[in-house]
Scaffold this motif. Structure first.
Motif, PDB file in Angstrom:
ATOM      1  N   ALA A 200     -10.066   2.530  -2.678  1.00  0.00           N
ATOM      2  CA  ALA A 200      -9.203   2.837  -3.694  1.00  0.00           C
ATOM      3  C   ALA A 200      -9.266   2.006  -4.658  1.00  0.00           C
ATOM      4  O   ALA A 200      -8.411   1.946  -5.619  1.00  0.00           O
ATOM      5  CB  ALA A 200      -7.440   2.892  -2.870  1.00  0.00           C
ATOM      6  N   GLY A 201      -9.854   0.783  -4.437  1.00  0.00           N
ATOM      7  CA  GLY A 201      -9.903  -0.088  -5.690  1.00  0.00           C
ATOM      8  C   GLY A 201      -9.221  -1.472  -5.340  1.00  0.00           C
ATOM      9  O   GLY A 201      -8.119  -1.512  -4.480  1.00  0.00           O
ATOM     10  N   PHE A 216      -5.030  -7.431  -5.260  1.00  0.00           N
ATOM     11  CA  PHE A 216      -4.014  -6.380  -4.915  1.00  0.00           C
ATOM     12  C   PHE A 216      -4.872  -5.078  -4.669  1.00  0.00           C
ATOM     13  O   PHE A 216      -5.861  -4.647  -5.339  1.00  0.00           O
ATOM     14  CB  PHE A 216      -2.935  -6.077  -6.002  1.00  0.00           C
ATOM     15  CG  PHE A 216      -2.031  -7.239  -6.116  1.00  0.00           C
ATOM     16  CD1 PHE A 216      -1.076  -7.134  -5.591  1.00  0.00           C
ATOM     17  CD2 PHE A 216      -2.445  -8.305  -7.063  1.00  0.00           C
ATOM     18  CE1 PHE A 216       0.092  -8.179  -5.804  1.00  0.00           C
ATOM     19  CE2 PHE A 216      -1.398  -9.344  -7.407  1.00  0.00           C
ATOM     20  CZ  PHE A 216      -0.174  -9.035  -6.777  1.00  0.00           C
ATOM     21  N   THR A 217      -4.444  -4.239  -3.554  1.00  0.00           N
ATOM     22  CA  THR A 217      -4.946  -3.056  -3.443  1.00  0.00           C
ATOM     23  C   THR A 217      -3.916  -1.945  -2.942  1.00  0.00           C
ATOM     24  O   THR A 217      -2.818  -2.446  -2.539  1.00  0.00           O
ATOM     25  CB  THR A 217      -6.087  -3.114  -2.264  1.00  0.00           C
ATOM     26  OG1 THR A 217      -6.857  -1.998  -2.228  1.00  0.00           O
ATOM     27  CG2 THR A 217      -5.419  -3.145  -0.968  1.00  0.00           C
ATOM     28  N   PRO A 218      -4.092  -0.653  -3.369  1.00  0.00           N
ATOM     29  CA  PRO A 218      -2.986   0.266  -2.905  1.00  0.00           C
ATOM     30  C   PRO A 218      -2.864   0.234  -1.384  1.00  0.00           C
ATOM     31  O   PRO A 218      -3.742   0.087  -0.619  1.00  0.00           O
ATOM     32  CB  PRO A 218      -3.476   1.535  -3.516  1.00  0.00           C
ATOM     33  CG  PRO A 218      -4.515   1.328  -4.449  1.00  0.00           C
ATOM     34  CD  PRO A 218      -5.242  -0.049  -4.310  1.00  0.00           C
ATOM     35  N   ASP A 219      -1.787   0.615  -0.993  1.00  0.00           N
ATOM     36  CA  ASP A 219      -1.370   0.505   0.350  1.00  0.00           C
ATOM     37  C   ASP A 219      -2.281   1.456   1.223  1.00  0.00           C
ATOM     38  O   ASP A 219      -2.317   2.826   0.817  1.00  0.00           O
ATOM     39  CB  ASP A 219       0.073   1.137   0.676  1.00  0.00           C
ATOM     40  CG  ASP A 219       0.539   1.451   2.038  1.00  0.00           C
ATOM     41  OD1 ASP A 219      -0.168   1.405   2.956  1.00  0.00           O
ATOM     42  OD2 ASP A 219       1.604   1.445   2.335  1.00  0.00           O
ATOM     43  N   LYS A 222      -1.471   5.065   2.753  1.00  0.00           N
ATOM     44  CA  LYS A 222      -1.106   6.301   2.103  1.00  0.00           C
ATOM     45  C   LYS A 222      -2.186   7.182   1.506  1.00  0.00           C
ATOM     46  O   LYS A 222      -3.609   6.359   1.227  1.00  0.00           O
ATOM     47  CB  LYS A 222      -0.378   5.867   0.766  1.00  0.00           C
ATOM     48  CG  LYS A 222       1.045   4.952   1.435  1.00  0.00           C
ATOM     49  CD  LYS A 222       2.030   5.807   2.205  1.00  0.00           C
ATOM     50  CE  LYS A 222       3.118   4.992   2.609  1.00  0.00           C
ATOM     51  NZ  LYS A 222       3.722   5.440   3.778  1.00  0.00           N
ATOM     52  N   PRO A 223      -2.245   8.351   1.147  1.00  0.00           N
ATOM     53  CA  PRO A 223      -3.301   8.969   0.762  1.00  0.00           C
ATOM     54  C   PRO A 223      -3.536   8.543  -0.667  1.00  0.00           C
ATOM     55  O   PRO A 223      -2.780   8.013  -1.341  1.00  0.00           O
ATOM     56  CB  PRO A 223      -2.754  10.476   0.344  1.00  0.00           C
ATOM     57  CG  PRO A 223      -1.405  10.651   1.281  1.00  0.00           C
ATOM     58  CD  PRO A 223      -1.162   9.232   1.487  1.00  0.00           C
ATOM     59  N   ALA A 224      -4.934   8.462  -1.280  1.00  0.00           N
ATOM     60  CA  ALA A 224      -5.324   7.913  -2.610  1.00  0.00           C
ATOM     61  C   ALA A 224      -4.626   8.875  -3.565  1.00  0.00           C
ATOM     62  O   ALA A 224      -4.416   9.854  -3.276  1.00  0.00           O
ATOM     63  CB  ALA A 224      -6.907   7.907  -2.548  1.00  0.00           C
TER      64      ALA A 224
END
Ligand code: BEZ
Length: 226
Positions: A200-201, A216-219, A222-224
């Motif tokens: 997700a980056g 930082f990266t998205p949780d 959780k769905p992208a």
């Protein structure tokens, strides 16, 4: 005696309002548990805390977490006290056990005695301890509050979400994180692993030191986002 994070939590035996238990058997396989202690039955802050936990049992169950309270009175006293708690919270049932520890055996063994508060006989009360135990029966988090400060069970729910996420993904959760918020890539992850581990980056912040540790990266639970 107290515990260090990572210690195996003792497989103690106890009488509870739901019968006799051995702690590890009561947790079962692959589950999480929270043991939280109270100074005494029929006390005001404890009544609000147990009422709050009773309302949150289903939320914790959805995270595969069982809850068990402890107070340094006997099972009869606990059972009578639950009637007051149910009346106060207007609930129909009381949905988790309370451990009886009238002689303070567990309170001493687990380092839970409050240094200040005493009962009417001058015996020390238990403080407000929280022990979060993982599926391997090891201690994942502990908190100690004095008798005079009630706990925030939304925070305890939040830390379980963080503990479960960080147990399985190579992330840590930043200050005031809430489930679904951005996470931090842990320092041991190498730059060349980022793309594979975090599809997700990763947003790496530029810092005066030139060090690339604020990542930082998205949780990842959780769905992208599309
Ligand atoms: C309480 O639960 O309200 C309480 C118990 C012991 C000391 C202070 C407060």
């Amino acid at each position: 005696m107290g515990f260090n994070l990572g210690d195996e939590f003792p497989n103690f035996s106890a009488k509870t309002t739901a019968g006799d238990i051995k702690f590890h058997d009561w947790i079962g396989k692959d589950g999480w548990a929270i043991l939280f202690s109270h100074p005494a039955d029929f006390t005001p802050v404890c009544t609000t805390e147990l009422g709050m936990v009773n309302k949150m049992v289903e939320k914790f169950k959805a995270l595969n977490v069982k809850l068990i309270a402890l107070s340094c009175d006997d099972v009869d006293s606990h059972s009578k006290w639950t009637e007051d708690i149910l009346a106060f919270t207007k609930d129909a049932k009381f949905d988790f056990p309370i451990i009886a520890d009238p002689k303070r055996d567990l309170a001493v063994q687990f380092g839970m005695l409050d240094p200040v508060e005493k009962d009417s006989k001058g015996l020390p009360l238990t403080c407000r301890a929280v022990f979060i135990v993982g599926p391997d029966y090891k201690l994942k988090l502990s908190m100690l509050y004095p008798a005079t400060t009630g706990r925030n069970f939304d925070e305890i729910y939040r830390v379980v979400q963080s503990l479960q996420l960080t147990a399985y993904k190579k992330v840590a959760t930043p200050a005031n994180w809430q489930s679904g918020g951005d996470c931090m890539v842990i320092p041991s992850v190498k730059k060349e692993e980022l793309a594979t581990l975090f599809p997700a980056g990763v947003d790496t912040k530029t810092l005066p030191s030139g060090k690339e540790y604020l990542r930082f990266t998205p949780d990842p639970s959780k769905p992208a986002k599309k």
